[in-house]
Design a protein around this motif. Structure first.
Motif, PDB file in Angstrom:
ATOM      1  N   UNK A  68       0.827  -1.206   0.000  1.00  0.00           N
ATOM      2  CA  UNK A  68       0.000   0.000   0.000  1.00  0.00           C
ATOM      3  C   UNK A  68       0.860   1.254   0.000  1.00  0.00           C
ATOM      4  N   UNK A  69       0.183   2.384  -0.302  1.00  0.00           N
ATOM      5  CA  UNK A  69       0.787   3.726  -0.311  1.00  0.00           C
ATOM      6  C   UNK A  69       0.130   4.557   0.782  1.00  0.00           C
ATOM      7  N   UNK A  70       0.975   5.247   1.588  1.00  0.00           N
ATOM      8  CA  UNK A  70       0.469   6.058   2.685  1.00  0.00           C
ATOM      9  C   UNK A  70       1.038   7.467   2.577  1.00  0.00           C
ATOM     10  N   UNK A  71       0.321   8.416   3.168  1.00  0.00           N
ATOM     11  CA  UNK A  71       0.761   9.816   3.106  1.00  0.00           C
ATOM     12  C   UNK A  71       0.218  10.567   4.296  1.00  0.00           C
ATOM     13  N   UNK A  72       0.980  11.557   4.713  1.00  0.00           N
ATOM     14  CA  UNK A  72       0.574  12.511   5.749  1.00  0.00           C
ATOM     15  C   UNK A  72       0.762  13.905   5.159  1.00  0.00           C
ATOM     16  N   UNK A  73      -0.244  14.770   5.295  1.00  0.00           N
ATOM     17  CA  UNK A  73      -0.113  16.127   4.767  1.00  0.00           C
ATOM     18  C   UNK A  73      -0.835  17.106   5.690  1.00  0.00           C
ATOM     19  N   UNK A  74      -0.398  18.376   5.581  1.00  0.00           N
ATOM     20  CA  UNK A  74      -1.028  19.472   6.313  1.00  0.00           C
ATOM     21  C   UNK A  74      -1.627  20.408   5.270  1.00  0.00           C
ATOM     22  N   UNK A 129      -6.487  24.822   9.796  1.00  0.00           N
ATOM     23  CA  UNK A 129      -5.313  23.999   9.504  1.00  0.00           C
ATOM     24  C   UNK A 129      -5.625  22.567   9.927  1.00  0.00           C
ATOM     25  N   UNK A 130      -5.427  21.649   9.016  1.00  0.00           N
ATOM     26  CA  UNK A 130      -5.780  20.243   9.261  1.00  0.00           C
ATOM     27  C   UNK A 130      -4.601  19.362   8.907  1.00  0.00           C
ATOM     28  N   UNK A 131      -4.303  18.391   9.805  1.00  0.00           N
ATOM     29  CA  UNK A 131      -3.341  17.349   9.484  1.00  0.00           C
ATOM     30  C   UNK A 131      -4.141  16.092   9.163  1.00  0.00           C
ATOM     31  N   UNK A 132      -3.800  15.445   8.070  1.00  0.00           N
ATOM     32  CA  UNK A 132      -4.570  14.276   7.663  1.00  0.00           C
ATOM     33  C   UNK A 132      -3.642  13.243   7.040  1.00  0.00           C
ATOM     34  N   UNK A 133      -4.128  11.987   7.103  1.00  0.00           N
ATOM     35  CA  UNK A 133      -3.361  10.876   6.549  1.00  0.00           C
ATOM     36  C   UNK A 133      -4.304   9.969   5.783  1.00  0.00           C
ATOM     37  N   UNK A 134      -3.769   9.231   4.842  1.00  0.00           N
ATOM     38  CA  UNK A 134      -4.590   8.300   4.074  1.00  0.00           C
ATOM     39  C   UNK A 134      -3.778   7.092   3.632  1.00  0.00           C
ATOM     40  N   UNK A 135      -4.529   6.046   3.262  1.00  0.00           N
ATOM     41  CA  UNK A 135      -3.951   4.757   2.856  1.00  0.00           C
ATOM     42  C   UNK A 135      -4.666   4.304   1.603  1.00  0.00           C
ATOM     43  N   UNK A 136      -3.887   3.775   0.669  1.00  0.00           N
ATOM     44  CA  UNK A 136      -4.446   3.283  -0.582  1.00  0.00           C
ATOM     45  C   UNK A 136      -3.562   2.154  -1.092  1.00  0.00           C
ATOM     46  N   UNK A 137      -4.168   1.143  -1.683  1.00  0.00           N
ATOM     47  CA  UNK A 137      -3.408   0.008  -2.209  1.00  0.00           C
ATOM     48  C   UNK A 137      -2.659   0.405  -3.474  1.00  0.00           C
ATOM     49  N   UNK A 138      -1.506  -0.239  -3.618  1.00  0.00           N
ATOM     50  CA  UNK A 138      -0.709  -0.031  -4.818  1.00  0.00           C
ATOM     51  C   UNK A 138      -1.137  -1.021  -5.879  1.00  0.00           C
ATOM     52  N   UNK A 139      -1.635  -0.506  -7.008  1.00  0.00           N
ATOM     53  CA  UNK A 139      -1.991  -1.357  -8.135  1.00  0.00           C
ATOM     54  C   UNK A 139      -0.916  -1.255  -9.203  1.00  0.00           C
ATOM     55  N   UNK A 150      -8.684   8.125  -1.812  1.00  0.00           N
ATOM     56  CA  UNK A 150      -8.019   7.022  -1.096  1.00  0.00           C
ATOM     57  C   UNK A 150      -9.054   6.064  -0.478  1.00  0.00           C
ATOM     58  N   UNK A 151      -8.549   4.879  -0.082  1.00  0.00           N
ATOM     59  CA  UNK A 151      -9.413   3.853   0.494  1.00  0.00           C
ATOM     60  C   UNK A 151      -9.736   4.158   1.953  1.00  0.00           C
ATOM     61  N   UNK A 152      -8.706   4.524   2.753  1.00  0.00           N
ATOM     62  CA  UNK A 152      -8.877   4.871   4.164  1.00  0.00           C
ATOM     63  C   UNK A 152      -8.252   6.228   4.412  1.00  0.00           C
ATOM     64  N   UNK A 153      -8.885   7.060   5.247  1.00  0.00           N
ATOM     65  CA  UNK A 153      -8.339   8.382   5.540  1.00  0.00           C
ATOM     66  C   UNK A 153      -8.798   8.846   6.916  1.00  0.00           C
TER      67      UNK A 153
END
Length: 1112
Positions: A68-74, A129-139, A150-153
Motif C-alpha cells: 500500500x501507499x500512505x501519506x501525511x499532509x497538512x 489547519x488540518x493534518x490528515x493521513x490516508x492509505x491506498x493500495x498499490x496497483x 483514497x481507500x482509508x483516511x
C-alpha cells in the motif's frame, strides 16, 4: 539458597505463562461471541499535535492487507482557497497484515507560523489547519491516489494563532537601509484588483477633421476580469452595444460617402459596425451578420450643417436603433437584420473619421462614448460645453462676416460700374435718374447693429475701396491683407513691449473666417500663451481646431504637437496626435516633390543665439558664393555642382535661381566626369524642371551615370522603365539593384512593387516584404517611406507588426519638420531678423514655434530676451524646446541655468538643483562640452549625477569624485577644439595637479620637498628684491669714495698742500676703509643670495620634476 531461588523463579514464571494463556483464551472467546475480528487494512493517529507547531511529530499506526501507499499532509484553508497543501510526506509499505507505526516530523512553512514582516512577506491568513493521513493500495502501473480518492483516511484539526498574535520570524541576515525603508513605506499598502468598466470614452477632447483619409485609431483589448470576458465572448453572436457620437458638420461629403466611425478587422475588411454619412446628409449603418455577409440600411435624416448633433446607435442582437438629436429634438430610426449581428470589438481596430479605406467627415467630433455591453440610457453630454458652443458661435459669425463682405464688395463693384456708365458714356436722362434713384432706395444687407459689431472690418474695407473698385482686391486677396495689417499693429516702432490691441484681434478673426489659417494659429497662440493678451485656453482651443479643420499645415502640426506633449490644456493623446501629423506628413510628402517652387525652402537650422551661425550667414555666404563661382567658371566640377545646388534649392541665404542652377548642372554633367552630376541633370531633363523635357537625352545620361557607379542612377533607370516605358519587369530589376546598394528611393520603389504586385515575376501582393523595404528606406530618412511605416505602426494591422503609436508620431513629426513651407517661413523670419525687423521675425518664428520645431522655439526665446518681453515668454519656449525628442543642447543649458539660479531663492532648492543636473546631463548626452563642465561643477559641490550620465562616461556612483570628474573632463576635451585652451582642459589640469600633490604628500620625503619648495619660493621672493636694492646703492658709495680720493690733487697730479695731507689723510683713509668694509659685506651678501637662489632653484626643479612624474 541458590536452589531455593531457582525453585521460586520457576513457580513465578509458570504462573505468568498460565495467566497469559487464560487471558488469550478469554479474548478469543469474547471475540467469537461478538463476531468481530482485527481489520486487514486500517490507519489511525497514534499521536498528533493539537496546535500548529513547526517540528512537531505525528505517529501513524496502520496495517495493510497488500502493498500500500500512505501519506501525511497538512492543508490550509483561507478566505480565497481551500485544501492548500503546505506539507506532505509519502511512503510505501510492502509488509502485509503487519501492524506498524510510522513517525513523521512536520516541517511547516513560515507563511502560517509567523506574522507579516520584512523577512516574511508572503503570509497566509489561515482560517483552518488540518493534518490528515490516508492509505491506498498499490496497483500495478497506477499512480498513487489523493486524499479524496483514497481507500482509508483520517484527519485532525489543529489550533492556529490569529495573524496578529503570531511571533516574528527570526532574521536570517541584515537588510540594507534602503530596503528596510522601502519596506516600512509599503508594508501597509492594500493592493486592489484593477478596475474595469464596459463604458469607454473614445474621445474626451474635440477632434478636427478635414474630410480626408485621416482619423483617430482605437483598439480594444479583451477584459482582464474572466467574468467580463466570458460575457463579451458570449455577446459576439448576440451583441448588446451602444455608441454615442457628437459631430459638427461644416460640409456634407464631397464624395458619395464619408466615414463617421468604422471597424476594420484583421483581414482589412469592414466589420460591425460601420457608420457613414452621405453627400445629402443621410446616415448609413452597415454590419456583418453571423452568416458572414454584410448588410446595411440608410436613414433619411438629412443632418444639418453647423450644428452639434448627437448620434446614438444601439445594437441589440439583430436590431439596430439610431437616434439623431439636435436643437432639443430627436429623430428615431429602427432596422432589423434577418440574422444576428456578428460583433467582436477586439478583432482589428476602430477608426474615428477617415482612414486609407474611406475619407472622413468635414467638421469636428465631440465626445464619443462606447458601451461594450450596451445601455438603455446614454449619458454623453457635450463637453467641454462652453468651448464647443464658442466654436459654433465663431462659425456662425464667420457665415455672417462672409455675407457682409460679399455684399460690400458687390455694392462697391456695382457703384463703380454705374459711375463708368454715368461718366464715360452719353446716357439718356432717365437712366441717370434711375441710377440716382436706385442708389438712394437700395436696401443695405446689414443693420446698424451689425456695423457696430464689425466696425473694424468696415473701416478696413472702406480704406481698400479703391482697390476693390479696380478689381485688384477680392475675397481671397483680402484675407492675407487683413492678416498683414493686423500683424503690423502688434508692434509699434516706439515700443518694444508686445501688445495686442483689440483691433488686431478683430482683424485676425476676420482673416481666419476667410480661410487664412495662419491667422487662426496666431490667435490660438495669443490666447494660449498670453502674448500681449490675457490667457484664454477656451478661445485658444477654438482657433486651434478651426485652423486644423482648415487643413493648414502649421495648424495641424500645432494640434499634433499639443496632443503629443499634453500641454496648454490639450490632453496627451498620441492617437489624436497621429491623426493630425499623418495629414501633414502626406502633405509634406507631396510638397517634397515641389521643393523647387519659390514658396518652399529646405529648413536651415540657424540659431540666433549662436553668433557664429549668424556671422557665417551674413559675412561668409557672399564670399563662399564668389569663391565657388570663380572655380566653377574654370571648370571645377565640384564647384559647379555645389553652385547649382545652392541656386536650385536656395541654400545659405541665396534666393532660388532655377535658370542659373540648371546651367551649372548642365556644365558639370557635360564634362562626363562625375556620375552624380550627370544624374542630377538627367532628372531635370526627365521632369522638365528649368529645362525643356527630353527623355532621350536624360536616359542616355542615366545609363552613363549608372555605368560609372551611380546608385541613384540605377533607381532612375528603374523609374524610366516603369513610368515611361511601362516595362515593370526591367524596372523591378533596377530597383532591386539600387536597393541592395543602399538607395532609399530604390527601397521605397521596390516596396511599392511588392505592395501592388505589378512585377510580372512576382504577380502577387506581399505586404510584409513591402513593409520591410519601407522600413529600411525610412531608416535612411525617406519621407514617403516614413509616412507608410507610420500608418502600419499606428494600426498594428500587419501580422508581426505590433502597434506603436509613439514611434509613428516621432517619425511623422520628423517628416513634417522637413516641410518646404515651414522652411520658407523660417527663411522669411531669418531675413527679417537680419534686416533689423525683429518684431516681424518674432511673429513668424512664433508661428513656426507653435508647430513644435525646436529651432524656432529657441529663436523665439532668444527674441523674447532681446526685445525685453515678459519673462514667461522666454521660459515658455525654452521649456517647450526641451520637451522635444531631440532638444538642442543650448535649450537644455538655458533651462539648467534657470533651475540652478532659481534654487537660491526657492524653498524647494534641492528639487530645482536636481532638475538642473538633469538638464545638464541631457545636454552632456547630446555632446555639449558646456553641459559636461557644468556637471563637473555640480559634482564637486556634492550633487549626485544621473545614472544615464554615469553610464555615458563609464563611471559609477561608488567611484571616487576625482575619477568621475577626470573622466567627464577628458570626454569634454575630446568634444572641444583640441588646439584651443578651454575651460575643460584647464579644469582637468587642476584636477590632475591636485591628485599629484596628494600623492606627493603621502610620502614623508616628498612632503618635506613640498615644504622646502614653498620655502624656496619665499626665499627667492625676498632675496631677489634685496639684491636689486644693493645693486642700486653701490654706485653711490663708489662716487663718494672717488670724490674723497681726488679732491686734493691738482691738475698735474702733485699734492700742493702737504699740511692738509697730514691732517686730512686719516679721514681719507677712514673713508677708504669704510668703503672696503661695505664692499666686502656687499660681496658676501651677493654670494650668499646667489647660493640661496641656486639652492632654491634646485629644490624647485626637483619638486616640479617629482610633480610631473606623478602627473604623467
Amino acid at each position: 539458597m541458590n536452589l531455593v531461588h531457582s525453585i521460586i523463579f520457576g513457580y513465578v514464571f509458570t504462573a505468568v505463562v498460565i495467566m497469559g494463556h487464560c487471558v488469550l483464551q478469554a479474548i478469543s472467546a469474547s471475540s467469537s461471541q461478538t463476531g468481530e475480528s482485527v481489520p486487514d487494512n486500517f490507519i489511525g493517529f497514534d499521536s498528533a499535535p493539537d496546535k500548529v507547531v513547526d517540528g512537531s511529530v505525528v505517529r501513524v499506526q496502520y496495517q495493510c492487507s497488500k502493498p500500500c501507499h500512505l501519506a501525511v499532509e497538512v492543508v490550509v484553508s483561507t478566505l480565497k482557497k481551500t485544501d492548500l497543501a503546505v506539507f506532505r510526506r509519502n511512503w510505501n509499505s510492502s509488509a502485509t497484515r503487519v501492524y506498524r507505526i510510522h513517525q513523521v516530523q512536520l516541517r511547516l512553512p513560515p507563511s502560517i507560523l509567523y506574522q507579516h514582516d520584512f523577512f516574511n512577506r508572503r503570509v497566509l491568513d489561515a482560517q483552518n489547519v488540518t493534518v490528515r493521513a490516508w492509505l491506498d493500495h498499490l496497483n500495478d502501473g497506477s499512480e498513487p491516489g489523493t486524499y479524496h480518492s483514497s481507500m482509508l483516511k483520517i484527519y485532525k484539526v489543529l489550533q492556529i494563532k490569529p495573524l496578529s498574535e503570531r511571533p516574528t520570524k527570526p532574521p536570517t541576515d541584515c537588510p540594507s537601509w534602503s530596503a528596510q525603508l522601502m519596506w516600512q513605506m509599503t508594508r501597509n499598502r492594500i493592493y486592489h484588483c484593477p478596475h474595469e468598466s464596459d463604458t469607454m470614452d473614445l474621445l474626451k477632447f474635440p477632434l478636427a477633421t478635414t474630410g480626408e483619409h485621416f482619423g483617430v485609431v482605437r483598439r480594444f483589448q479583451p477584459f482582464i476580469d474572466r467574468g467580463l470576458e466570458r460575457a463579451r465572448l458570449h455577446a459576439v453572436t448576440q451583441p448588446s452595444v451602444t455608441l454615442s457620437v457628437w459631430i459638427y458638420l461644416l460640409k456634407w461629403c464631397h464624395k458619395k460617402l464619408c466615414g463617421i466611425i468604422h471597424h476594420v478587422d484583421r483581414n482589412n475588411l469592414y466589420d460591425s459596425v460601420l457608420m457613414q454619412l452621405t453627400d445629402t446628409g443621410d446616415v448609413i449603418i452597415q454590419a456583418r451578420v453571423t452568416t458572414g455577409e454584410d448588410e446595411a440600411f440608410q436613414t433619411s435624416v438629412a443632418l444639418p450643417l453647423r450644428k452639434w448633433i448627437r448620434l446614438d446607435c444601439y445594437i441589440q442582437d439583430s436590431k439596430v436603433l439610431l437616434d439623431a438629436t439636435w436643437d432639443d429634438k430627436t429623430l428615431k430610426y429602427e432596422y432589423e437584420f434577418q440574422d444576428s449581428i456578428h460583433y467582436d470589438d477586439t478583432d482589428g481596430y476602430f477608426v474615428i473619421g477617415g482612414s486609407k479605406h474611406i475619407s472622413g467627415i468635414r467638421g469636428y467630433f465631440g465626445p464619443i462614448k462606447y458601451y461594450r455591453f450596451g445601455t438603455e440610457e446614454v449619458t454623453n453630454e457635450l463637453h467641454p460645453k462652453s468651448a464647443l458652443q464658442e466654436l459654433d458661435k465663431t462659425h456662425q459669425e464667420c457665415v455672417e462676416i462672409k455675407a457682409i463682405t460679399r455684399a460690400f464688395l458687390q455694392q462697391v463693384t456695382e457703384s463703380h460700374l454705374l459711375s463708368i456708365i454715368n461718366k464715360g458714356v452719353c446716357t439718356p436722362h432717365f437712366i441717370k435718374l434711375w441710377g440716382r434713384f436706385r442708389e438712394k432706395t437700395s436696401t443695405q444687407t446689414w443693420t446698424w447693429e451689425k456695423q457696430l459689431n464689425y466696425s473694424v472690418l468696415f473701416r478696413v474695407l472702406q480704406t481698400k475701396e479703391e482697390d476693390i473698385r479696380r478689381g485688384s482686391l477680392g475675397m481671397k486677396d483680402l484675407r492675407g491683407t487683413l492678416f498683414e495689417h493686423a500683424v503690423s499693429t502688434i508692434f509699434t516702432r516706439d515700443q518694444a513691449e508686445i501688445k495686442i490691441p483689440t483691433k488686431s484681434v478683430a482683424l485676425l478673426q476676420v482673416s481666419s473666417c476667410f480661410g487664412y489659417h495662419k491667422a487662426s494659429l496666431l490667435l490660438a497662440t495669443i490666447y494660449l500663451s498670453g502674448l500681449g493678451h490675457a490667457v484664454d485656453q477656451q478661445l485658444g482651443h477654438v482657433y486651434s481646431l478651426i485652423g486644423a479643420a482648415g487643413d493648414n499645415r502649421f495648424a495641424l502640426m500645432h494640434a499634433g504637437y499639443k496632443h503629443t506633449q499634453g500641454i496648454d490644456g490639450f490632453p496627451k493623446d498620441l492617437d489624436m496626435a497621429y491623426s493630425y501629423y499623418s495629414n501633414t506628413g502626406v502633405q509634406s510628402n507631396i510638397d517634397s516633390s515641389r521643393m523647387h517652387e519659390d514658396k518652399q525652402y529646405t529648413p536651415e537650422h540657424i540659431y540666433l543665439s549662436n553668433q557664429e551661425d549668424v556671422y557665417r550667414l551674413t559675412h561668409k555666404t557672399r564670399d563662399v558664393f564668389q569663391y565657388l563661382k570663380f572655380h566653377a567658371e574654370r571648370g571645377d566640377v565640384e564647384s559647379q555642382k555645389r553652385l547649382g545646388t545652392m541656386l536650385y534649392w536656395g541654400q545659405h541665404g541665396l534666393s532660388k535661381d532655377q535658370v542659373s542652377a540648371v546651367k551649372w548642372f548642365e556644365r558639370s554633367a557635360m564634362q562626363m566626369k562625375d556620375p552624380s552630376a550627370m544624374y542630377d541633370y538627367s532628372i531635370l531633363l526627365m521632369k522638365g524642371q528649368g529645362v525643356k523635357r527630353n527623355h532621350t537625352r536624360g536616359f542616355q545620361l542615366l545609363e552613363k551615370a549608372a555605368a560609372m557607379g551611380s546608385i541613384n542612377a540605377l533607381n532612375g533607370l528603374g523609374w524610366y522603365h516603369g513610368i515611361i516605358l511601362n516595362d515593370h519587369k526591367t524596372a523591378a530589376i533596377y530597383f532591386e539593384q539600387a536597393a541592395l546598394n543602399g538607395s532609399a528611393d530604390g527601397m521605397f520603389n521596390l516596396g511599392i512593387y511588392h505592395l501592388s504586385g505589378i512585377n510580372p515575376d512576382s504577380p502577387w501582393r506581399n505586404e510584409t516584404a513591402a513593409f520591410h523595404q519601407f522600413l529600411n528606406a525610412a531608416q535612411l530618412g525617406h519621407i514617403a517611406a516614413s509616412v507608410e511605416i507610420a500608418r502600419y505602426l499606428s494600426t498594428g494591422s500587419l501580422e508581426g507588426v505590433s502597434q506603436d503609436v509613439e514611434r509613428a508620431v516621432i517619425m511623422l513629426k520628423t517628416v513634417c519638420e522637413q516641410n518646404g513651407h515651414l522652411g520658407f517661413m523660417i527663411r522669411e523670419a531669418l531675413q527679417a531678423y537680419l534686416q533689423g525687423s525683429w518684431q516681424e521675425a518674432f511673429v513668424k518664428y512664433v508661428l513656426v514655434a507653435e508647430t513644435g520645431l525646436g529651432l524656432a522655439q529657441s529663436n523665439v526665446a532668444h527674441l523674447c530676451e532681446e526685445l525685453n518681453l515678459s519673462h514667461d515668454c522666454q521660459w515658455r519656449y525654452h521649456n517647450y524646446s526641451i520637451l522635444n525628442y531631440d532638444p538642442h543642447p543650448s535649450a537644455l543649458l538655458k533651462m539648467g541655468d534657470y533651475y540652478y539660479c532659481s534654487s537660491s531663492t526657492r524653498e524647494d532648492s534641492l528639487s530645482l538643483v536636481g532638475q538642473a543636473v538633469s538638464m545638464y546631463g541631457r545636454a552632456a548626452l547630446a555632446g555639449s562640452p558646456q553641459g559636461m563642465y557644468n556637471l563637473v561643477v555640480l559634482a564637486q559641490q556634492g550633487h549626485v549625477l544621473p545614472l544615464s550620465v554615469c553610464g555615458l562616461f563609464n563611471v559609477s556612483r561608488r567611484d571616487e569624485l576625482d575619477i568621475v570628474v577626470e573622466k567627464i573632463l577628458k570626454r569634454c576635451m575630446e568634444t572641444e577644439d583640441e588646439e584651443a585652451v578651454t575651460p575643460c582642459s584647464l579644469a582637468l589640469l587642476g584636477v590632475q595637479m591636485g591628485k599629484a600633490l596628494r600623492r606627493m604628500t603621502q610620502n614623508g620625503a616628498q612632503l618635506l620637498l613640498a615644504y622646502a619648495s614653498i620655502l624656496s619660493v619665499c626665499v627667492i621672493t625676498v632675496v631677489m628684491p634685496l639684491q636689486s636694492c644693493l645693486e642700486q646703492r653701490l654706485p653711490r658709495y663708489r662716487v663718494v669714495a672717488l670724490r674723497a680720493g681726488t679732491s686734493s690733487v691738482s691738475q698735474d697730479g702733485v699734492n700742493l698742500n702737504r699740511e692738509q695731507d697730514g691732517i686730512m689723510g686719516g679721514t681719507y683713509r677712514a673713508v677708504g676703509n669704510l668703503w672696503l668694509t661695505i664692499l666686502n659685506g656687499e660681496q658676501w651678501l651677493r654670494q650668499a643670495g646667489d647660493l640661496t637662489v641656486t639652492l632654491s632653484g634646485v629644490c624647485l626643479c626637483v619638486f616640479w620634476t617629482t610633480l610631473l612624474y606623478h602627473l604623467l
